[in-house]
Motif scaffolding. Structure first.
Motif, PDB file in Angstrom:
ATOM      1  N   GLY A   1     -93.388 -50.813-108.900  1.00 42.34           N
ATOM      2  CA  GLY A   1     -92.942 -52.188-109.095  1.00 42.34           C
ATOM      3  C   GLY A   1     -92.780 -52.556-110.547  1.00 42.34           C
ATOM      4  O   GLY A   1     -91.810 -53.204-110.953  1.00 42.34           O
ATOM      5  N   ILE A   2     -93.742 -52.113-111.374  1.00 43.42           N
ATOM      6  CA  ILE A   2     -93.653 -52.390-112.810  1.00 43.42           C
ATOM      7  C   ILE A   2     -92.419 -51.729-113.409  1.00 43.42           C
ATOM      8  O   ILE A   2     -91.687 -52.327-114.210  1.00 43.42           O
TER       9      ILE A   2
ATOM     10  N   VAL B   1     -89.274 -53.738-112.521  1.00 44.95           N
ATOM     11  CA  VAL B   1     -89.159 -54.976-113.296  1.00 44.95           C
ATOM     12  C   VAL B   1     -88.732 -54.677-114.730  1.00 44.95           C
ATOM     13  O   VAL B   1     -87.860 -55.354-115.288  1.00 44.95           O
TER      14      VAL B   1
ATOM     15  N   THR C   1     -93.539 -62.364-106.721  1.00 44.54           N
ATOM     16  CA  THR C   1     -93.009 -61.001-106.611  1.00 44.54           C
ATOM     17  C   THR C   1     -93.810 -60.024-107.452  1.00 44.54           C
ATOM     18  O   THR C   1     -94.200 -58.948-106.986  1.00 44.54           O
ATOM     19  N   LEU C   2     -94.083 -60.385-108.693  1.00 39.61           N
ATOM     20  CA  LEU C   2     -94.826 -59.484-109.562  1.00 39.61           C
ATOM     21  C   LEU C   2     -96.267 -59.312-109.077  1.00 39.61           C
ATOM     22  O   LEU C   2     -96.828 -58.213-109.150  1.00 39.61           O
ATOM     23  N   GLN C   3     -96.848 -60.378-108.569  1.00 36.32           N
ATOM     24  CA  GLN C   3     -98.210 -60.275-108.042  1.00 36.32           C
ATOM     25  C   GLN C   3     -98.262 -59.378-106.809  1.00 36.32           C
ATOM     26  O   GLN C   3     -99.148 -58.535-106.665  1.00 36.32           O
TER      27      GLN C   3
ATOM     28  N   THR D   1     -97.367 -55.618-108.086  1.00 33.48           N
ATOM     29  CA  THR D   1     -98.186 -54.929-109.077  1.00 33.48           C
ATOM     30  C   THR D   1     -99.627 -55.415-109.138  1.00 33.48           C
ATOM     31  O   THR D   1    -100.446 -54.784-109.803  1.00 33.48           O
TER      32      THR D   1
ATOM     33  N   GLY E   1     -95.124 -63.291-113.881  1.00 40.81           N
ATOM     34  CA  GLY E   1     -93.710 -63.185-113.538  1.00 40.81           C
ATOM     35  C   GLY E   1     -92.892 -64.340-114.078  1.00 40.81           C
ATOM     36  O   GLY E   1     -91.799 -64.138-114.634  1.00 40.81           O
TER      37      GLY E   1
ATOM     38  N   VAL F   1     -88.122 -55.162-105.248  1.00 41.68           N
ATOM     39  CA  VAL F   1     -88.735 -55.899-106.364  1.00 41.68           C
ATOM     40  C   VAL F   1     -87.720 -56.077-107.488  1.00 41.68           C
ATOM     41  O   VAL F   1     -87.587 -57.165-108.069  1.00 41.68           O
TER      42      VAL F   1
ATOM     43  N   PHE G   1     -86.288 -59.635-108.795  1.00 37.82           N
ATOM     44  CA  PHE G   1     -86.410 -60.043-110.195  1.00 37.82           C
ATOM     45  C   PHE G   1     -85.043 -60.368-110.785  1.00 37.82           C
ATOM     46  O   PHE G   1     -84.901 -61.284-111.595  1.00 37.82           O
TER      47      PHE G   1
END
Length: 568
Positions: free
Chosen positions: A6-7, A10, A143-145, A148, A155, A400, A404
């Motif tokens: 995921g990281i 992004v 989304t980031l939570q 990741t 995010g 993801v 983003f």
């Protein structure tokens, strides 16, 4: 979902946005470049850019979440979001481009020859833009939570930084290239995983969630973010960690009986596969009893009215969204603006076929998300639940990245349009430097609201923004373009009444002033009565003030409706 995948997704999307935006920076020199890309954006590129910024968090995540929670009635969001551009094509696109304006307040002042109309329009543009930006930043944090495990605020801050840098550096010309790229990325990000998800669903025996309460397709952990009361339809053996019915447990195996059980915040229950999903007495139910009826399947105690509210707001709200309208000013002429709208209709029609599929699959494989208020995460979690392993993580990472991109594209369009209005109508000077400074409040104010804890489902929040836009700018644009008897007092009164009532309804809904019945329905879906109110007041006050018709109305109307060569 693996945090590393995921990281990486992004970071790649953010770097791509910065790299593509830098290409526009090389040719962004004049004020016209920053505001409207010097009106040189051709139809295909402009159509992809509009589609890119229009496909927001509400589209990428929110529609699937609403279908998960409320069923088929929420398909009207997809229909309305697309059909709004048909209204734009028929009534607004070409005349708005021929007006020669940079922003909606520009058009209002040019048509009505009144500074007051411009000021009021500016206030509503900023309000609608900020209201629309909040769910983008909020969903970026979600989304980031989810992907990741990062804190929920990361995010939103990341989106604000990338968008602020791109907009301040190159303005509209830079953002055009970024948004066009983002549309194709978002389409790919939804299309590729749903093919594999559909194959996995078919291999699983094509289970259905259309009869009775759904079941957990796999062993599932339900976590209560707040106090939660659950009604269990059957006896079930679960693993509890937290407080259940007032007693504390630590990874204890419990045999829960049918009936109501209470969970304290932070409590988790691990349900086995094939267990029926419990009903929440504190959150929207995931029942599917009304799945087959589009008009009866809406939320709340008056679903038919709610459905009409969604349709009217989404059909008419698109023409009042500042980041959508400003893109028509970038077309070379009125004919190009119409061609752009046709391109947008095709691109959006293709995209909006996909989110409902995720919502339908989530009703089978992720029904627990409706209990915890985390329904917007359904799109991101489905690959892990249906496929799992490395393949599921890679597909999840693609989603993801697409999500983003949705936040970046929509936030960029909103930041450009808001910076244009703020630099012209709020800051003391006009020009490239003023535009760049205006980027700070354009993106900073909604970021502050997000970090301050504002929380609503993303599609619901965007729907409220559509309602305000439909109630304020739809009457102003339609009557301003097609009715020569519109007067400045009529325009001011109509925008204030229609938009003001919708704004009051939005605020009341956000703070939870009314919890149920007709008062809640009227405030949660106000477009049914606020749009007619705006039109009616605008017409009646204009008819009552015939001496206030602007002196240059005939010339302005000719410029709006005649082809460019004839209108000069």
């Amino acid at each position: 979902m693996s945090g590393s995948y995921g990281i990486a997704a992004v970071i790649l999307v953010a770097l791509a946005a910065m790299l593509i935006g830098s290409q526009g920076l090389r040719v962004s020199r004049t004020t016209s470049d920053f505001y409207v890309a010097s009106r040189t954006v051709q139809s295909r590129l402009n159509g992809a850019a509009i589609s890119g910024e229009y496909v927001s968090a509400a589209s990428f995540l929110g529609i699937a979440g609403l279908v998960l929670v409320h069923g088929a009635g929420m398909l009207w969001y997809s229909v309305g979001y697309t059909a709004g551009f048909l209204v734009l094509l028929l009534f607004v696109a070409a005349p708005l481009r021929r007006s020669g304006a940079y922003t909606l307040p520009d058009f209002a002042e040019a048509r009505l020859e009144a500074r007051l109309v411009r000021r009021i329009s500016s206030v509503f543009v900023v309000g609608i833009g900020w209201l629309y930006l909040v769910p983008q930043l909020q969903a970026a944090g979600l989304t980031l939570q989810t992907a990741t495990g990062a804190p929920w605020w990361v995010g939103g801050v990341l989106v604000a930084l990338v968008v602020g840098a791109n907009v301040a550096a190159g303005g509209m010309r830079s953002i055009t290239f970024v948004q066009a790229f983002h549309y194709w990325l978002k389409l790919t990000a939804l299309l590729v995983p749903v093919v594999f998800l559909a194959l996995a669903w078919h291999a699983d025996g094509a289970p259905s969630a259309t009869a009775g309460r759904p079941v957990f397709a796999r062993a599932t952990v339900l976590r209560a973010g707040a106090a939660l009361r659950l009604r269990l339809p059957d006896p079930v053996q679960v693993t509890a960690d937290g407080s259940v019915d007032g007693q504390r447990y630590q990874r204890a195996v419990l045999a829960l009986t049918p009936g109501v059980h209470s969970l304290d915040p932070g409590t988790s229950l691990a349900f086995p596969a094939k267990a029926r999903v419990p009903e929440s007495l504190d959150a929207p139910s995931a029942t599917t009893a009304q799945w087959g009826s589009a008009l009866v399947g809406g939320p709340g105690s008056h679903p038919l009215y709610a459905t009409y509210g969604v349709i009217l707001a989404t059909f008419l709200g698109a023409m009042g969204l500042p980041h959508v309208v400003v893109r028509f000013y970038t077309s070379p002429n009125g004919r190009a603006a119409r061609r752009t709208t046709l391109v947008v209709l095709g691109l959006l029609g293709a995209f909006y076929l996909l989110p409902p599929l995720y919502g339908a699959l989530a009703r089978v494989y992720a029904p627990d998300l409706a209990l915890t208020g985390n329904s917007d995460a359904a799109v991101l979690l489905l690959p892990e639940r249906l496929i799992g392993g490395t393949g599921g993580m890679l597909l999840g990472a693609l989603l993801v990245g697409g999500a983003f991109a949705a936040f970046l594209a929509t936030s960029s369009g909103l930041a450009v349009s808001l910076a244009g209005v703020l630099s012209q109508d709020v800051l003391p000077s006009v020009g490239v430097r003023s535009f760049r400074w205006a980027t700070l409040p354009a993106i900073g104010a909604p970021l502050a609201l997000t970090l301050g804890g504002m929380r609503l489902p993303v599609a619901d929040t965007v729907g409220l923004a559509f309602a305000v836009a439909a109630s304020s700018f739809c009457p102003l644009l339609v009557l301003g373009i097609w009715w020569r008897r519109l007067t400045p007092p009529g325009a001011v009164a109509g925008v204030l009444v229609g938009g003001g009532l919708a704004l009051v309804a939005v605020v009341s809904t956000m703070v939870g002033a009314v919890s149920g019945g007709w008062p809640h329905a009227l405030l949660a879906w106000p477009a049914v009565w606020t749009v007619p109110a705006g039109f009616l007041v605008m017409v009646l006050v204009s008819l009552a003030t015939p001496r206030r018709i602007p002196a240059g109305t005939a010339a302005t109307m000719a410029r709006l409706h005649l082809p460019e060569a004839a209108g000069r």
